[in-house]
Design a protein around this motif. Structure first.
Motif, mmCIF file in Angstrom:
data_model
loop_
_atom_site.group_PDB
_atom_site.id
_atom_site.type_symbol
_atom_site.label_atom_id
_atom_site.label_comp_id
_atom_site.label_asym_id
_atom_site.label_seq_id
_atom_site.Cartn_x
_atom_site.Cartn_y
_atom_site.Cartn_z
ATOM 1 N N UNK A 1 27.787 -17.765 -8.686
ATOM 2 C CA UNK A 1 28.282 -18.944 -8.011
ATOM 3 C C UNK A 1 28.497 -20.068 -9.023
ATOM 4 N N UNK B 1 14.054 -13.758 -9.286
ATOM 5 C CA UNK B 1 14.479 -14.209 -7.964
ATOM 6 C C UNK B 1 15.611 -15.216 -8.104
ATOM 7 N N UNK B 2 15.423 -16.098 -9.037
ATOM 8 C CA UNK B 2 16.412 -17.152 -9.198
ATOM 9 C C UNK B 2 17.770 -16.587 -9.606
ATOM 10 N N UNK C 1 18.861 -13.639 -9.058
ATOM 11 C CA UNK C 1 19.410 -12.978 -7.875
ATOM 12 C C UNK C 1 20.103 -13.992 -6.973
ATOM 13 N N UNK C 2 19.464 -15.128 -6.839
ATOM 14 C CA UNK C 2 20.043 -16.151 -5.984
ATOM 15 C C UNK C 2 21.334 -16.712 -6.551
ATOM 16 N N UNK D 1 23.936 -18.703 3.839
ATOM 17 C CA UNK D 1 22.612 -19.214 4.173
ATOM 18 C C UNK D 1 22.480 -20.690 3.899
ATOM 19 N N UNK E 1 12.213 -10.473 0.513
ATOM 20 C CA UNK E 1 11.498 -9.518 -0.317
ATOM 21 C C UNK E 1 10.014 -9.836 -0.310
ATOM 22 N N UNK F 1 6.922 -11.544 -3.783
ATOM 23 C CA UNK F 1 6.625 -12.896 -4.243
ATOM 24 C C UNK F 1 5.444 -13.432 -3.439
ATOM 25 N N UNK G 1 19.292 -22.009 -4.198
ATOM 26 C CA UNK G 1 19.537 -20.793 -4.980
ATOM 27 C C UNK G 1 18.337 -19.876 -4.904
ATOM 28 N N UNK G 2 17.195 -20.488 -5.036
ATOM 29 C CA UNK G 2 15.970 -19.685 -5.057
ATOM 30 C C UNK G 2 15.769 -18.965 -3.732
ATOM 31 N N UNK H 1 18.002 -18.154 -1.637
ATOM 32 C CA UNK H 1 18.994 -17.081 -1.580
ATOM 33 C C UNK H 1 18.482 -15.855 -2.319
ATOM 34 N N UNK H 2 17.881 -16.110 -3.442
ATOM 35 C CA UNK H 2 17.375 -14.995 -4.238
ATOM 36 C C UNK H 2 16.224 -14.276 -3.553
ATOM 37 N N UNK H 3 15.578 -14.980 -2.688
ATOM 38 C CA UNK H 3 14.425 -14.379 -2.007
ATOM 39 C C UNK H 3 14.842 -13.438 -0.888
ATOM 40 N N UNK H 4 16.028 -13.620 -0.391
ATOM 41 C CA UNK H 4 16.452 -12.768 0.730
ATOM 42 C C UNK H 4 16.564 -11.335 0.254
ATOM 43 N N UNK I 1 18.164 -7.994 -0.488
ATOM 44 C CA UNK I 1 19.551 -7.688 -0.787
ATOM 45 C C UNK I 1 20.126 -6.926 0.400
#
Lengths: 212, 212
Positions: A149, A183-184, A186-187, A199, B149, B152, B183-184, B186-189, B191
């Motif tokens: 992004x 994680x970051x 990935x986000x 989201x 996920x 964490x 962003x973070x 989002x990364x936690x969701x 995949x």
DNA sequence: CGAAGATACGGAGGCTTCCTCCGTTTAACA
DNA sequence: TGTTAAACGGAGGAAGCCTCCGTATCTTCG
């Protein structure tokens, strides 16, 4: 090279010598006692008067900057190399991980980062610019490849990185930091097209237009 | 022996009064001058001797903890309320955003968080536990719903949150923090199933089994 | 109420660190 | 070798931390 226009005297030998001594002492003292260590202790270790120390480095930060310039440069060069990797996202991830290792290894690195991140003094300019550029080049590549992004700036990322490392004196911090960075990252990846979950943009006004 | 052990004297009135005064002064002084502010200034503002201050709060941290206990409680109660929201991910996201606002508003909040996050002293126990529990309850719900996920921990998340807020004295920090937190999250969701990109697990040994 | 004893008060003082200022020393240059 | 700009170094004032203990005040109980 003969510089005639230059009327500058050759710098005094003792000045040069002392500057070097102070730097070395500072490195030792900071590594041992953390960034709060006494400057008088540094001067004493360098075998130099406190006045001399202050003349060469008017503020604590100036001294820090000088001491950790090298570390910052290394980290920034690493980014240069990683630009050749195939997968841009992976490259960024690797840089961040190396950053964690740096902080773990070089005890003063955190202080250098703090300077770079906490904009404020004039003196941080070098580190800040250098690291921002390093991250920026990696980030841009990933964005250009359409894998990330585009609404996160290099400065943002640098701050995030710093933040993740911030708890660098707790037992398991390294593992934690690596996990958090994963994680970051990935986000940061673009949400898979077609099935976007939208989201965050639901609650935030998008800082930038998301995929048009 | 007759154990009328609980026959404690009534606490002295002046002691109670002074404690309260110091707390109030500390709040004012810390909010104005940051967490490094002079304790002697606090004592003076409270109209109290420095000795009295130290008797009530033996360390700077003890004072901090007392001052910001309330703030921590508020933040933690907010989590309680958010547990009733429909979307667990959104609830977590909202909590984090509120946290940013807290830090922005109450200038001493960062210090309280620092205490909570930097495990070390005994004194942070309360804040740490409270906040960890708050985050944990939100996180668990999201994980249980299969939306996040599971690798964490609440502590990790707390640290990440803290990290994002860390640069809380720069011009645009608030916007930055909000972006980073988005962003973070989002990364936690998890995949999206079926089309997983397996980004991080490629380079990291999975801390937890991922959906295969 | 009034004495006795427990408890709290306050700030002087010892210590550390920061940083400035200025008389003395020394290296560069002619 | 003399002149002079530059560098040296540390004394010292300001500020903060924290401890210690003589004094003041509150609670309790006869």
């Amino acid at each position: 090279m003969d510089d005639h226009a230059d009327h500058t005297r050759k710098p005094r030998a003792d000045a040069v010598r002392n500057r070097e001594r102070v730097l070395e002492a500072a490195k030792a003292v900071f590594n041992a006692g953390g960034p709060e260590a006494s400057l008088e202790a540094v001067a004493k270790r360098a075998g130099v008067g406190i006045g001399t120390l202050y003349r060469h480095f008017p503020t604590r930060e100036a001294l820090f900057e000088a001491v950790y310039r090298r570390e910052v440069e290394q980290l920034s060069e690493l980014a240069e190399q990683l630009k050749n990797a195939k997968d841009p996202v992976e490259a960024l991830r690797r840089w961040l991980r190396s950053g964690v290792e740096f902080v773990a290894t070089k005890k003063g690195m955190m202080a250098a980062l703090a300077l770079a991140v906490q904009s404020g003094s004039e003196l941080h300019a070098f580190s800040f610019e250098r690291l921002t550029k390093a991250i920026g080049s990696l980030l841009d590549r990933a964005v250009a490849a359409g894998e990330m992004r585009a609404d996160i700036s290099p400065e943002d990322l640098l701050r995030a990185f710093f933040g993740m490392c911030y708890v660098h004196d707790q037992p398991g911090w390294q593992a934690t930091a690596l996990r958090l960075l994963d994680v970051f990252v990935d986000g940061l990846r673009v949400q898979p097209p077609g099935k976007a979950k939208a989201s965050s943009s639901k609650t935030t006004k998008p800082a930038t237009k998301r995929k048009r």
